[in-house]
Design an enzyme around this catalytic site. Structure first.
Site, mmCIF file in Angstrom:
data_model
loop_
_atom_site.group_PDB
_atom_site.id
_atom_site.type_symbol
_atom_site.label_atom_id
_atom_site.label_comp_id
_atom_site.label_asym_id
_atom_site.label_seq_id
_atom_site.Cartn_x
_atom_site.Cartn_y
_atom_site.Cartn_z
ATOM 1 C CG HIS A 175 -0.567 -0.085 2.808
ATOM 2 N ND1 HIS A 175 -0.906 -1.039 3.442
ATOM 3 C CD2 HIS A 175 0.044 0.704 3.205
ATOM 4 C CE1 HIS A 175 0.503 -0.595 4.458
ATOM 5 N NE2 HIS A 175 0.768 0.743 4.141
HETATM 6 P P1 TYD Z 1 -2.239 -3.926 7.927
HETATM 7 O O1 TYD Z 1 -2.617 -2.814 7.243
HETATM 8 O O2 TYD Z 1 -2.149 -5.110 7.208
HETATM 9 O O3 TYD Z 1 -0.022 -4.004 8.052
HETATM 10 P P2 TYD Z 1 0.732 -4.501 6.929
HETATM 11 O O4 TYD Z 1 0.842 -2.901 6.650
HETATM 12 O O5 TYD Z 1 2.012 -4.580 7.894
HETATM 13 O O6 TYD Z 1 0.410 -4.943 5.974
HETATM 14 O O7 TYD Z 1 -2.076 -4.495 9.307
HETATM 15 C C1 TYD Z 1 -3.127 -4.758 9.706
HETATM 16 C C2 TYD Z 1 -3.898 -5.013 10.805
HETATM 17 O O8 TYD Z 1 -3.780 -4.106 11.681
HETATM 18 C C3 TYD Z 1 -4.717 -4.276 9.989
HETATM 19 O O9 TYD Z 1 -6.069 -5.194 10.860
HETATM 20 C C4 TYD Z 1 -5.129 -3.050 10.899
HETATM 21 C C5 TYD Z 1 -4.793 -2.744 12.016
HETATM 22 N N1 TYD Z 1 -3.684 -2.120 12.165
HETATM 23 C C6 TYD Z 1 -4.086 -0.980 13.212
HETATM 24 O O10 TYD Z 1 -4.845 -0.864 14.348
HETATM 25 N N2 TYD Z 1 -3.495 0.092 13.419
HETATM 26 C C7 TYD Z 1 -2.122 0.564 12.783
HETATM 27 O O11 TYD Z 1 -1.785 1.632 13.491
HETATM 28 C C8 TYD Z 1 -1.795 -0.290 11.811
HETATM 29 C C9 TYD Z 1 -0.400 0.182 10.704
HETATM 30 C C10 TYD Z 1 -2.321 -1.472 11.610
#
Ligand code: TYD
Length: 137
Positions: A49
């Site tokens: 992303h």
């Molecule tokens: P995700 O966006 O999939 O992580 P990555 O960028 O590493 O692939 O995030 C994993 C989960 O954590 C998703 O359910 C959203 C949650 N999350 C939060 O609640 N707060 C945060 O600050 C972040 C980065 C993720």
């Protein structure tokens, strides 16, 4: 692509190492959120992303991992393998994290609170957005 790295000076002595990072002094933004990624399973690649407004500093405080960056025109691969090394990631930058070593802990300092609306999760939409912003293309 020019990659912005930070070398945080360790306060080492005969007991070991300590790194201090102060908002408003050592970073290009004020930190509003900290999160860390750990227990990553072998072979996992995550991220996929970009963010509309968010800036981040990534530090692999234990172990190592690699970061793939893509600004829509160029790409870079960055190895984070030291707890005193920080990678700055601006907004409008596609990122993927991969090759996590066993026990790796990736610490992220972020400029904004979590906001799903700030995410661009579709690569084609990201390319369209960044290239549309560049009037020379
Ligand atoms: P995700 O966006 O999939 O992580 P990555 O960028 O590493 O692939 O995030 C994993 C989960 O954590 C998703 O359910 C959203 C949650 N999350 C939060 O609640 N707060 C945060 O600050 C972040 C980065 C993720």
């Amino acid at each position: 692509m020019e990659v912005k790295l930070y070398d945080f000076p360790p306060h080492g002595d005969d007991r070991g190492q300590l790194i201090a990072i102060e908002a408003g002094k050592d970073l290009p933004f004020d930190v509003k959120r900290v999160y860390y990624i750990y227990d990553t399973l072998p072979g996992v690649r995550r991220g996929f992303h970009a963010h509309r407004n968010l800036q981040q500093i990534l530090i692999c405080v234990s172990g190592s991992c690699k970061i793939h960056l893509d600004n829509g025109f160029d790409t870079a691969e960055v190895l984070l393998d030291r707890p005193d090394l920080g990678l700055y990631i601006s907004n409008d930058m596609w990122r993927e994290m991969y090759d996590f070593s066993e026990g790796a802990v990736l610490l992220v300092l972020a400029s904004q609170h979590y906001d799903e609306a700030d995410y661009i999760r579709n690569y084609d939409a990201f390319i369209e957005m960044v290239r549309g912003k560049d009037e020379t293309v």
